[in-house]
Write a protein that holds these residues in place. Structure first.
Motif, PDB file in Angstrom:
ATOM      1  N   PHE A 443       0.848  -1.203   0.000  1.00  0.00           N
ATOM      2  CA  PHE A 443       0.000   0.000   0.000  1.00  0.00           C
ATOM      3  C   PHE A 443       0.883   1.254   0.000  1.00  0.00           C
ATOM      4  CE2 PHE A 443      -2.370  -3.332   2.078  1.00  0.00           C
ATOM      5  CZ  PHE A 443      -3.666  -3.187   1.610  1.00  0.00           C
ATOM      6  N   TYR A 444       0.517   2.236  -0.833  1.00  0.00           N
ATOM      7  CA  TYR A 444       1.133   3.551  -0.705  1.00  0.00           C
ATOM      8  C   TYR A 444       0.121   4.416   0.044  1.00  0.00           C
ATOM      9  CZ  TYR A 444       3.515   7.916  -1.725  1.00  0.00           C
ATOM     10  OH  TYR A 444       4.174   9.132  -1.605  1.00  0.00           O
ATOM     11  N   LEU A 445       0.411   4.699   1.303  1.00  0.00           N
ATOM     12  CA  LEU A 445      -0.563   5.286   2.224  1.00  0.00           C
ATOM     13  C   LEU A 445      -1.137   6.625   1.761  1.00  0.00           C
ATOM     14  CD1 LEU A 445       0.987   4.334   5.684  1.00  0.00           C
ATOM     15  CD2 LEU A 445      -0.881   3.241   4.439  1.00  0.00           C
ATOM     16  N   PRO A 446      -0.332   7.561   1.223  1.00  0.00           N
ATOM     17  CA  PRO A 446      -0.940   8.830   0.790  1.00  0.00           C
ATOM     18  C   PRO A 446      -2.089   8.645  -0.192  1.00  0.00           C
ATOM     19  CG  PRO A 446       1.424   9.055   0.871  1.00  0.00           C
ATOM     20  CD  PRO A 446       1.140   7.599   1.100  1.00  0.00           C
ATOM     21  N   ALA A 447      -1.914   7.794  -1.196  1.00  0.00           N
ATOM     22  CA  ALA A 447      -2.971   7.582  -2.178  1.00  0.00           C
ATOM     23  C   ALA A 447      -4.164   6.853  -1.573  1.00  0.00           C
ATOM     24  CB  ALA A 447      -2.425   6.795  -3.374  1.00  0.00           C
ATOM     25  N   CYS A 448      -3.895   5.827  -0.782  1.00  0.00           N
ATOM     26  CA  CYS A 448      -4.983   5.032  -0.190  1.00  0.00           C
ATOM     27  C   CYS A 448      -5.817   5.870   0.771  1.00  0.00           C
ATOM     28  CB  CYS A 448      -4.410   3.805   0.519  1.00  0.00           C
ATOM     29  SG  CYS A 448      -3.588   2.635  -0.591  1.00  0.00           S
ATOM     30  N   ILE A 449      -5.144   6.651   1.626  1.00  0.00           N
ATOM     31  CA  ILE A 449      -5.858   7.503   2.581  1.00  0.00           C
ATOM     32  C   ILE A 449      -6.664   8.565   1.838  1.00  0.00           C
ATOM     33  CG2 ILE A 449      -5.585   9.223   4.414  1.00  0.00           C
ATOM     34  CD1 ILE A 449      -3.103   7.629   5.337  1.00  0.00           C
ATOM     35  N   ALA A 450      -6.033   9.210   0.853  1.00  0.00           N
ATOM     36  CA  ALA A 450      -6.715  10.268   0.106  1.00  0.00           C
ATOM     37  C   ALA A 450      -7.936   9.711  -0.628  1.00  0.00           C
ATOM     38  CB  ALA A 450      -5.753  10.913  -0.877  1.00  0.00           C
ATOM     39  N   TRP A 451      -7.827   8.513  -1.153  1.00  0.00           N
ATOM     40  CA  TRP A 451      -8.943   7.905  -1.886  1.00  0.00           C
ATOM     41  C   TRP A 451     -10.123   7.617  -0.960  1.00  0.00           C
ATOM     42  CZ3 TRP A 451     -10.833   2.590  -2.451  1.00  0.00           C
ATOM     43  CH2 TRP A 451     -11.743   2.455  -3.507  1.00  0.00           C
ATOM     44  N   ALA A 487     -13.422  14.516  -5.197  1.00  0.00           N
ATOM     45  CA  ALA A 487     -12.225  14.463  -6.033  1.00  0.00           C
ATOM     46  C   ALA A 487     -11.250  15.573  -5.652  1.00  0.00           C
ATOM     47  CB  ALA A 487     -12.616  14.582  -7.502  1.00  0.00           C
ATOM     48  N   VAL A 488     -11.765  16.783  -5.395  1.00  0.00           N
ATOM     49  CA  VAL A 488     -10.897  17.902  -4.994  1.00  0.00           C
ATOM     50  C   VAL A 488     -10.214  17.591  -3.666  1.00  0.00           C
ATOM     51  CG1 VAL A 488     -10.879  20.318  -4.278  1.00  0.00           C
ATOM     52  CG2 VAL A 488     -12.219  19.624  -6.282  1.00  0.00           C
ATOM     53  N   VAL A 489     -10.985  17.059  -2.718  1.00  0.00           N
ATOM     54  CA  VAL A 489     -10.416  16.705  -1.408  1.00  0.00           C
ATOM     55  C   VAL A 489      -9.315  15.658  -1.579  1.00  0.00           C
ATOM     56  CG1 VAL A 489     -10.898  15.595   0.805  1.00  0.00           C
ATOM     57  CG2 VAL A 489     -12.481  17.310  -0.108  1.00  0.00           C
ATOM     58  N   SER A 490      -9.567  14.644  -2.409  1.00  0.00           N
ATOM     59  CA  SER A 490      -8.565  13.596  -2.630  1.00  0.00           C
ATOM     60  C   SER A 490      -7.297  14.163  -3.244  1.00  0.00           C
ATOM     61  CB  SER A 490      -9.140  12.507  -3.546  1.00  0.00           C
ATOM     62  OG  SER A 490     -10.103  11.733  -2.876  1.00  0.00           O
ATOM     63  N   ALA A 491      -7.450  15.049  -4.229  1.00  0.00           N
ATOM     64  CA  ALA A 491      -6.290  15.621  -4.900  1.00  0.00           C
ATOM     65  C   ALA A 491      -5.434  16.429  -3.927  1.00  0.00           C
ATOM     66  CB  ALA A 491      -6.747  16.499  -6.065  1.00  0.00           C
ATOM     67  N   VAL A 492      -6.076  17.296  -3.145  1.00  0.00           N
ATOM     68  CA  VAL A 492      -5.339  18.145  -2.204  1.00  0.00           C
ATOM     69  C   VAL A 492      -4.690  17.301  -1.110  1.00  0.00           C
ATOM     70  CG1 VAL A 492      -5.565  19.973  -0.482  1.00  0.00           C
ATOM     71  CG2 VAL A 492      -6.804  20.147  -2.660  1.00  0.00           C
ATOM     72  N   LEU A 493      -5.436  16.349  -0.577  1.00  0.00           N
ATOM     73  CA  LEU A 493      -4.911  15.519   0.501  1.00  0.00           C
ATOM     74  C   LEU A 493      -3.738  14.664   0.017  1.00  0.00           C
ATOM     75  CD1 LEU A 493      -5.241  14.684   3.436  1.00  0.00           C
ATOM     76  CD2 LEU A 493      -6.919  12.964   2.719  1.00  0.00           C
ATOM     77  N   TYR A 494      -3.856  14.123  -1.196  1.00  0.00           N
ATOM     78  CA  TYR A 494      -2.763  13.304  -1.729  1.00  0.00           C
ATOM     79  C   TYR A 494      -1.500  14.137  -1.923  1.00  0.00           C
ATOM     80  CZ  TYR A 494      -0.129  10.398  -5.035  1.00  0.00           C
ATOM     81  OH  TYR A 494       0.841   9.668  -5.672  1.00  0.00           O
ATOM     82  N   ALA A 495      -1.662  15.338  -2.478  1.00  0.00           N
ATOM     83  CA  ALA A 495      -0.502  16.210  -2.681  1.00  0.00           C
ATOM     84  C   ALA A 495       0.186  16.547  -1.355  1.00  0.00           C
ATOM     85  CB  ALA A 495      -0.928  17.487  -3.394  1.00  0.00           C
ATOM     86  N   MET A 496      -0.607  16.750  -0.299  1.00  0.00           N
ATOM     87  CA  MET A 496      -0.041  17.077   1.010  1.00  0.00           C
ATOM     88  C   MET A 496       0.629  15.867   1.649  1.00  0.00           C
ATOM     89  SD  MET A 496      -3.159  19.447   2.487  1.00  0.00           S
ATOM     90  CE  MET A 496      -2.428  19.508   4.123  1.00  0.00           C
ATOM     91  N   LEU A 497      -0.026  14.713   1.569  1.00  0.00           N
ATOM     92  CA  LEU A 497       0.519  13.516   2.214  1.00  0.00           C
ATOM     93  C   LEU A 497       1.783  13.017   1.527  1.00  0.00           C
ATOM     94  CD1 LEU A 497      -2.744  11.507   3.026  1.00  0.00           C
ATOM     95  CD2 LEU A 497      -1.252  12.720   4.629  1.00  0.00           C
ATOM     96  N   LYS A 498       1.910  13.280   0.225  1.00  0.00           N
ATOM     97  CA  LYS A 498       3.121  12.861  -0.481  1.00  0.00           C
ATOM     98  C   LYS A 498       4.362  13.522   0.102  1.00  0.00           C
ATOM     99  CE  LYS A 498       3.667  12.314  -4.820  1.00  0.00           C
ATOM    100  NZ  LYS A 498       3.738  12.537  -6.287  1.00  0.00           N
ATOM    101  N   LEU A 499       4.190  14.712   0.664  1.00  0.00           N
ATOM    102  CA  LEU A 499       5.321  15.400   1.273  1.00  0.00           C
ATOM    103  C   LEU A 499       5.757  14.706   2.556  1.00  0.00           C
ATOM    104  CD1 LEU A 499       4.089  19.092   0.826  1.00  0.00           C
ATOM    105  CD2 LEU A 499       5.661  17.803  -0.636  1.00  0.00           C
ATOM    106  N   THR A 500       4.797  14.048   3.209  1.00  0.00           N
ATOM    107  CA  THR A 500       5.088  13.350   4.462  1.00  0.00           C
ATOM    108  C   THR A 500       5.598  11.939   4.209  1.00  0.00           C
ATOM    109  OG1 THR A 500       3.282  14.582   5.483  1.00  0.00           O
ATOM    110  CG2 THR A 500       4.123  12.695   6.708  1.00  0.00           C
ATOM    111  N   PHE A 501       5.093  11.310   3.121  1.00  0.00           N
ATOM    112  CA  PHE A 501       5.493   9.943   2.771  1.00  0.00           C
ATOM    113  C   PHE A 501       6.124   9.953   1.374  1.00  0.00           C
ATOM    114  CE2 PHE A 501       1.953   9.629   5.684  1.00  0.00           C
ATOM    115  CZ  PHE A 501       2.320   8.609   6.555  1.00  0.00           C
ATOM    116  N   PRO A 502       7.347  10.456   1.250  1.00  0.00           N
ATOM    117  CA  PRO A 502       7.963  10.503  -0.092  1.00  0.00           C
ATOM    118  C   PRO A 502       8.206   9.104  -0.644  1.00  0.00           C
ATOM    119  CG  PRO A 502       9.581  10.978   1.604  1.00  0.00           C
ATOM    120  CD  PRO A 502       8.257  10.934   2.310  1.00  0.00           C
ATOM    121  N   ILE A 503       8.091   8.982  -1.963  1.00  0.00           N
ATOM    122  CA  ILE A 503       8.366   7.707  -2.616  1.00  0.00           C
ATOM    123  C   ILE A 503       9.876   7.538  -2.722  1.00  0.00           C
ATOM    124  CG2 ILE A 503       8.109   6.402  -4.760  1.00  0.00           C
ATOM    125  CD1 ILE A 503       5.486   7.806  -5.237  1.00  0.00           C
ATOM    126  N   LYS A 504      10.373   6.455  -2.121  1.00  0.00           N
ATOM    127  CA  LYS A 504      11.814   6.242  -2.113  1.00  0.00           C
ATOM    128  C   LYS A 504      12.240   5.176  -3.113  1.00  0.00           C
ATOM    129  CE  LYS A 504      12.182   7.492   2.784  1.00  0.00           C
ATOM    130  NZ  LYS A 504      12.597   7.048   4.142  1.00  0.00           N
TER     131      LYS A 504
END
Length: 513
Positions: A443-451, A487-504
């Protein structure tokens, strides 16, 4: 089709229906130009009129072919059905005048198919179907939720289209003197479903050719019928209608038409661009998607607006109901056009639904997935048409609810595409912990949580026959605006969470698009 050893095998029904074995068709130069002009450019695994052997694995460079204009035929044929006339009837029912209706009929498809076009670009980057490439955002396990939602939605809509087409075929039976009873109902269902399933089995290259044929044949037939329908217009009433309200009228209609047209295909775009060369222009893909989807819908919706002057209940009817507005001798060509205009859309649905079933994680060949979906489609249509005749309305309402999961998913994919230009193609089909996209437990948490959060928000602001969200009031009560908000909430939340959970995860250069 490739066997286990990689050898090509041709089954009897393939030989029967393959244009390689019907030499008489080559006597028609026009037919040859339309159908066979691309044959030499097509790889053996994806050749028109033979079963496509590829599943969801990304397409390699050596098999890439085609050009951006292909998507014009795909989306034009998918939207040339007479159903678009009823959308126009809805605009009139919402109180819009002619000029407001033209504005909505143009802008709503343009905006919605622009989203389809942009999402389709990811298919070029990855070479993978739409719900497979989103594993790069959600992880192989996190992607199961969106893929399953998309699969159910596609199977549901292909079932609805087959039901509608079968009823139109029954009307055709009635005109030629056949009785309407359970036997003829089953026959009509089998005929329509068999065509849809066969097109899904043949796959991508065949669908591109069929959509091109359908665009010309049913586009011309639809245009002829439109001319006759225009004679039913009460022009004085149309031109004297005052402007409708801009909030509950124009904005509401704009949102509903967007949701009913282009947004209905956001989970399929990359399925039809994954074979195109990596250097294919993304702007060209978007342009042809918008042009192909908007052109037929604009014409059909304006016709619906004009017809509503004589048929005020047009928005609540079906395409079959339009027969009463035509001369009796036009009934047969009209029904043929109505059936032929709907089958291409169902064919696209069953092809994409098969790919979605594989994206869920089912380990079978693509054509087996199509057969499974076809069986479910026939079973659902049989139940609606012969057992529970009052079930179609609730069924459509249920399928419509799945749009909440799809619009929020699309928003996450779009945000991800802003910073992405390449994919680890091996990891898209590798669901083990060795995959670059396995992330945390798959699971990639930012996307799953935002969805999940976006879907919940969408439901809170949505009204349906099943339930009504506590905030589904005002404009949210009569539109799909709740889905857009989610959809707007998911987009904004995903963009924010990606900063906390960077893809390594690293992406090897040799494995990217």
């Amino acid at each position: 089709m490739q066997g286990n050893g990689g050898n090509s095998r041709t089954y009897p029904f393939q030989r029967l229906l393959s244009f390689q074995h019907t030499d008489f068709l080559y006597t028609s130069f026009l037919w040859k130009v339309i159908l066979m002009s691309q044959e030499e450019k097509q790889p053996q695994e994806n050749r028109a009129w033979t079963i496509e052997s590829h599943g969801i694995e990304p397409i390699g460079d050596e098999e890439r072919h085609g050009n951006p204009s292909e998507v014009f035929w795909i989306w034009f044929a998918a939207n040339v059905g007479i159903l678009g006339v009823t959308y126009g009837g809805m605009l009139a029912a919402n109180g819009l005048n002619l000029w407001q209706s033209i504005l909505v009929a143009f802008l709503a498809p343009v905006v919605s198919f622009a989203v389809v076009g942009v999402l389709s670009i990811a298919g070029i980057w990855s070479g993978a179907p739409m719900l497979t490439l989103s594993r790069a955002m959600f992880g192989p396990r996190g992607n199961i939720g969106p893929a399953l939602t998309s699969w159910i939605s596609l199977v549901g809509w292909e079932t609805v289209i087959v039901i509608t087409s079968s009823y139109a075929l029954l009307e055709l039976f009635k005109i030629v003197g056949l009785p309407v009873n359970p036997v003829t109902t089953i026959i009509s269902l089998i005929i329509v479903a068999a065509i849809v399933i066969m097109l899904g089995l043949w796959g991508h290259a065949t669908l591109v050719q069929v959509q091109k044929i359908a665009t010309w044949v049913f586009g011309i037939l639809t245009l002829i019928i439109v001319v006759f329908l225009l004679f039913q217009t009460d022009w004085q009433k149309v031109l004297s209608t005052p402007p409708g309200p801009w909030d509950t009228g124009l904005i509401t209609s704009f949102i509903v038409i967007m949701a009913s047209t282009g947004f209905g295909w956001i989970n399929s775009g990359a399925d039809y661009t994954r074979y195109m060369p990596r250097k294919t222009s993304g702007s060209a893909i978007t342009f042809w998607s918008v042009f192909g989807g908007t052109l037929p819908l604009l014409v059909l919706m304006i016709v619906g607006v004009l017809l509503a002057s004589k048929a005020p209940n047009l928005a609540n009817g079906s395409p079959v109901d339009l027969i009463g507005l035509l001369p009796s001798w036009m009934a047969v060509p009209y029904l043929i056009t109505a059936i032929g205009g709907m089958i291409p859309a169902a064919a696209l649905d069953i092809y994409s639904s098969g790919l979605n079933l594989l994206a869920v994680g089912i380990k079978i060949k693509r054509y087996y997935a199509v057969l499974i979906d076809g069986i479910l489609m026939v079973a659902g249509a049989f139940y609606v048409m012969l057992i529970a005749n009052d079930f179609q309305g609730p069924f459509i309402s249920f399928v419509s609810l799945l749009a909440a999961g799809l619009t929020t998913w699309a928003a996450i994919v779009l945000v991800d595409m802003i910073s992405r230009r390449r994919y680890d193609t091996r990891s898209l089909v590798d669901t083990t912990p060795k995959s670059a996209y396995y992330f945390t437990g798959g699971f990639y948490l930012p996307a799953c949580i935002a969805w999940v959060v976006g879907v919940v928000i969408a439901f809170l602001f949505t009204k349906s026959s099943f339930f009504t969200g506590p905030f589904a009031i005002g404009i949210f009560e009569s539109t799909n605006l709740g889905y857009m908000l989610g959809a707007v909430v998911s987009a904004v939340l995903y963009a924010m969470l990606k900063l906390t959970f960077p893809i390594k995860a690293s992406v090897p250069e040799e494995a990217v698009s």
